[in-house]
Motif scaffolding. Structure first.
Motif, PDB file in Angstrom:
ATOM      1  N   LEU A  99     -11.966  -1.946   2.391  1.00 34.14           N
ATOM      2  CA  LEU A  99     -12.681  -1.852   1.106  1.00 34.14           C
ATOM      3  C   LEU A  99     -11.722  -1.527  -0.031  1.00 34.14           C
ATOM      4  O   LEU A  99     -11.844  -2.056  -1.134  1.00 34.14           O
ATOM      5  N   LEU A 100     -10.744  -0.666   0.259  1.00 32.53           N
ATOM      6  CA  LEU A 100      -9.766  -0.310  -0.778  1.00 32.53           C
ATOM      7  C   LEU A 100      -8.898  -1.517  -1.118  1.00 32.53           C
ATOM      8  O   LEU A 100      -8.642  -1.799  -2.293  1.00 32.53           O
ATOM      9  N   ILE A 101      -8.427  -2.234  -0.090  1.00 34.51           N
ATOM     10  CA  ILE A 101      -7.582  -3.414  -0.341  1.00 34.51           C
ATOM     11  C   ILE A 101      -8.375  -4.452  -1.130  1.00 34.51           C
ATOM     12  O   ILE A 101      -7.850  -5.112  -2.021  1.00 34.51           O
ATOM     13  N   GLY A 102      -9.664  -4.585  -0.793  1.00 32.52           N
ATOM     14  CA  GLY A 102     -10.522  -5.560  -1.477  1.00 32.52           C
ATOM     15  C   GLY A 102     -11.027  -5.071  -2.826  1.00 32.52           C
ATOM     16  O   GLY A 102     -11.793  -5.768  -3.478  1.00 32.52           O
ATOM     17  N   ARG A 103     -10.614  -3.877  -3.224  1.00 32.03           N
ATOM     18  CA  ARG A 103     -11.031  -3.289  -4.506  1.00 32.03           C
ATOM     19  C   ARG A 103     -12.541  -3.128  -4.584  1.00 32.03           C
ATOM     20  O   ARG A 103     -13.146  -3.234  -5.659  1.00 32.03           O
ATOM     21  N   LEU A 104     -13.158  -2.902  -3.448  1.00 28.73           N
ATOM     22  CA  LEU A 104     -14.601  -2.651  -3.435  1.00 28.73           C
ATOM     23  C   LEU A 104     -14.883  -1.152  -3.495  1.00 28.73           C
ATOM     24  O   LEU A 104     -16.010  -0.721  -3.695  1.00 28.73           O
ATOM     25  N   GLU A 105     -13.822  -0.355  -3.279  1.00 27.94           N
ATOM     26  CA  GLU A 105     -13.870   1.107  -3.423  1.00 27.94           C
ATOM     27  C   GLU A 105     -12.538   1.516  -4.063  1.00 27.94           C
ATOM     28  O   GLU A 105     -11.505   0.937  -3.729  1.00 27.94           O
ATOM     29  N   PRO A 106     -12.559   2.500  -4.926  1.00 26.08           N
ATOM     30  CA  PRO A 106     -11.291   2.968  -5.483  1.00 26.08           C
ATOM     31  C   PRO A 106     -10.627   3.980  -4.548  1.00 26.08           C
ATOM     32  O   PRO A 106     -11.329   4.767  -3.901  1.00 26.08           O
ATOM     33  N   PRO A 107      -9.293   3.973  -4.432  1.00 24.78           N
ATOM     34  CA  PRO A 107      -8.632   5.014  -3.638  1.00 24.78           C
ATOM     35  C   PRO A 107      -8.707   6.343  -4.389  1.00 24.78           C
ATOM     36  O   PRO A 107      -8.866   6.349  -5.608  1.00 24.78           O
ATOM     37  N   SER A 108      -8.608   7.460  -3.645  1.00 21.51           N
ATOM     38  CA  SER A 108      -8.572   8.771  -4.313  1.00 21.51           C
ATOM     39  C   SER A 108      -7.160   9.072  -4.790  1.00 21.51           C
ATOM     40  O   SER A 108      -6.952   9.909  -5.661  1.00 21.51           O
ATOM     41  N   GLY A 109      -6.184   8.409  -4.182  1.00 15.93           N
ATOM     42  CA  GLY A 109      -4.797   8.582  -4.598  1.00 15.93           C
ATOM     43  C   GLY A 109      -3.977   7.425  -4.076  1.00 15.93           C
ATOM     44  O   GLY A 109      -4.410   6.709  -3.172  1.00 15.93           O
ATOM     45  N   GLY A 110      -2.794   7.223  -4.694  1.00 19.66           N
ATOM     46  CA  GLY A 110      -1.914   6.144  -4.239  1.00 19.66           C
ATOM     47  C   GLY A 110      -2.233   4.823  -4.912  1.00 19.66           C
ATOM     48  O   GLY A 110      -3.121   4.744  -5.758  1.00 19.66           O
ATOM     49  N   ILE A 163       0.867  -1.179   0.000  1.00 15.21           N
ATOM     50  CA  ILE A 163       0.000   0.000   0.000  1.00 15.21           C
ATOM     51  C   ILE A 163       0.904   1.229   0.000  1.00 15.21           C
ATOM     52  O   ILE A 163       1.766   1.366   0.874  1.00 15.21           O
ATOM     53  N   ARG A 164       0.750   2.088  -0.997  1.00 14.94           N
ATOM     54  CA  ARG A 164       1.646   3.239  -1.142  1.00 14.94           C
ATOM     55  C   ARG A 164       0.872   4.545  -1.241  1.00 14.94           C
ATOM     56  O   ARG A 164       0.123   4.754  -2.200  1.00 14.94           O
ATOM     57  N   ASN A 165       1.077   5.409  -0.240  1.00 13.43           N
ATOM     58  CA  ASN A 165       0.546   6.780  -0.267  1.00 13.43           C
ATOM     59  C   ASN A 165      -0.943   6.829  -0.598  1.00 13.43           C
ATOM     60  O   ASN A 165      -1.394   7.659  -1.383  1.00 13.43           O
ATOM     61  N   VAL A 166      -1.673   5.923   0.024  1.00  9.48           N
ATOM     62  CA  VAL A 166      -3.093   5.823  -0.312  1.00  9.48           C
ATOM     63  C   VAL A 166      -3.919   6.829   0.486  1.00  9.48           C
ATOM     64  O   VAL A 166      -3.743   7.000   1.689  1.00  9.48           O
ATOM     65  N   GLY A 167      -4.794   7.501  -0.207  1.00 10.14           N
ATOM     66  CA  GLY A 167      -5.740   8.411   0.423  1.00 10.14           C
ATOM     67  C   GLY A 167      -7.132   8.110  -0.080  1.00 10.14           C
ATOM     68  O   GLY A 167      -7.304   7.485  -1.132  1.00 10.14           O
ATOM     69  N   LYS A 168      -8.112   8.510   0.720  1.00 13.03           N
ATOM     70  CA  LYS A 168      -9.496   8.338   0.266  1.00 13.03           C
ATOM     71  C   LYS A 168     -10.334   9.514   0.746  1.00 13.03           C
ATOM     72  O   LYS A 168     -10.371   9.824   1.943  1.00 13.03           O
ATOM     73  N   THR A 169     -10.961  10.169  -0.195  1.00 14.82           N
ATOM     74  CA  THR A 169     -11.910  11.231   0.126  1.00 14.82           C
ATOM     75  C   THR A 169     -13.268  10.814  -0.416  1.00 14.82           C
ATOM     76  O   THR A 169     -13.381  10.460  -1.585  1.00 14.82           O
ATOM     77  N   TYR A 170     -14.261  10.795   0.478  1.00 14.15           N
ATOM     78  CA  TYR A 170     -15.625  10.487   0.029  1.00 14.15           C
ATOM     79  C   TYR A 170     -16.302  11.783  -0.384  1.00 14.15           C
ATOM     80  O   TYR A 170     -16.105  12.818   0.253  1.00 14.15           O
ATOM     81  N   ARG A 171     -17.074  11.723  -1.418  1.00 13.09           N
ATOM     82  CA  ARG A 171     -17.892  12.868  -1.802  1.00 13.09           C
ATOM     83  C   ARG A 171     -19.340  12.462  -1.676  1.00 13.09           C
ATOM     84  O   ARG A 171     -19.788  11.551  -2.363  1.00 13.09           O
ATOM     85  N   ALA A 172     -20.043  13.111  -0.762  1.00 13.12           N
ATOM     86  CA  ALA A 172     -21.453  12.778  -0.565  1.00 13.12           C
ATOM     87  C   ALA A 172     -22.229  14.049  -0.270  1.00 13.12           C
ATOM     88  O   ALA A 172     -21.814  14.858   0.556  1.00 13.12           O
ATOM     89  N   GLY A 188     -12.555  13.611   4.184  1.00 14.40           N
ATOM     90  CA  GLY A 188     -11.293  12.881   4.098  1.00 14.40           C
ATOM     91  C   GLY A 188     -11.328  11.702   5.059  1.00 14.40           C
ATOM     92  O   GLY A 188     -11.398  11.870   6.268  1.00 14.40           O
ATOM     93  N   ALA A 189     -11.294  10.477   4.517  1.00 21.08           N
ATOM     94  CA  ALA A 189     -11.377   9.286   5.368  1.00 21.08           C
ATOM     95  C   ALA A 189      -9.982   8.715   5.649  1.00 21.08           C
ATOM     96  O   ALA A 189      -9.713   8.248   6.758  1.00 21.08           O
ATOM     97  N   LEU A 190      -9.110   8.746   4.647  1.00 19.79           N
ATOM     98  CA  LEU A 190      -7.753   8.208   4.831  1.00 19.79           C
ATOM     99  C   LEU A 190      -6.743   9.159   4.199  1.00 19.79           C
ATOM    100  O   LEU A 190      -7.038   9.796   3.186  1.00 19.79           O
TER     101      LEU A 190
END
Ligand code: ATP
Ligand code: MG
Length: 254
Positions: free
Chosen positions: A50-61, A5-14, A20-22
């Motif tokens: 969810l990101l590791i399982g590819r059930l959600e895409p990361p926003s970066g990384g 896992i490299r420089n992973v970030g996740k921002t949800y837009r709702a 910013g979640a990660l």
């Protein structure tokens, strides 16, 4: 396989809001490692799975799987807190489901499922329906079903959190026994410091949202682990360390 896992970030837009979640998560999960993740509520632990399982895409990384494949199954399989069994299928049919979807012949599929049901201690309950089983038994079925998929990496999101304390303790040891037998790479999210220490090779402590890695604590306890270890000084020292790391984050969040 290893998970990189490299420089992973996740921002949800709702609803017009960004959350910013990660933030900047970098982490390697080693082959056959049992990695536990601790962190305050809402810090992005489930999101990371969810990101590791590819059930959600990361926003970066990036998240990559490296190394040799050992199974013909999927890269990852998730085990949830809610067992998510099919209520209209028997234990045997639930466990055999993954291989049925993959088009495997009935006889070897059911034989394989019976072996797993035996391994999780449910021999004799093959023809029961989920509602006829206790919570602990249902989680055993969920575990057997996940293993039947033969994934490279098992992702577990507070799988024992819904169980009472005694059943949970039994299941922790059972889980370790089964893991020892099947040797999967495991990423395991929990709220319990004790559970994180008892199960893990390393504990990842996350900060309050947006979740970052605050500290990675190695658990140098010998295996096989036993419940008796919980009262040892070594165990306490690691649990104290984890509590110190997480305390300020929990307070920051509250
Ligand atoms: N689908 C989504 N859309 C928008 N925001 C989301 C979504 N899923 C999660 N979030 C938000 O992202 C943050 C992280 O959520 P996540 O479920 O990953 O946390 P968690 O650490 O697993 O929490 P808990 O310990 O309570 O299970 C939370 O603030 C949550 O509200
Ligand atoms: Mg969660």
């Amino acid at each position: 396989m290893r998970v990189c896992i490299r420089n992973v970030g996740k921002t949800y837009r709702a609803r017009g809001r960004e959350l910013g979640a990660l933030e900047d998560i970098s982490l390697d999960v080693a082959e056959n490692e049992f990695l536990t993740i601790l962190g305050p509520s809402g810090c992005g632990k489930s999101t990371l799975l969810l990101l590791i399982g590819r059930l959600e895409p990361p926003s970066g990384g990036t998240i990559d799987f490296e190394g040799e494949r050992h199974s013909g199954g999927p890269l990852t399989t998730m085990v949830w807190q809610k067992y998510a069994l099919f209520p209209w299928r028997t234990v045997l049919q639930n466990v055999a489901f993954g291989r049925e979807v993959r088009g495997m012949a009935k006889k070897p599929r059911l034989e394989h499922a019976r072996g797993l049901i035996d391994a999780v201690g449910l021999k004799g309950f093959e023809d029961s329906y989920p509602h006829e089983l206790s919570g602990g038994m249902q989680q055993r079925v969920a575990l057997a079903r996940a293993l039947a998929n033969d994934p490279e990496v098992l992702l577990m999101d507070e799988p024992l959190a819904a169980l009472d304390a005694q059943t949970r303790a039994v299941m922790q040891i059972e889980l370790l026994r089964i893991w020892d037998q099947y040797r999967k790479t495991v990423v395991y999210v929990t709220h319990s410091i004790e559970e994180a220490v008892l199960l893990g090779d390393r504990i990842v402590v996350m900060s309050a949202r947006p979740g970052r890695i605050r500290e990675i604590i190695p658990v140098m306890l010998p295996r096989p682990r036993t419940l008796d270890m919980i009262v040892t000084q070594e165990f306490h020292a690691i649990a104290d360390h984890a509590w110190t790391a997480i305390k300020s984050e929990v307070i920051a969040y509250a």
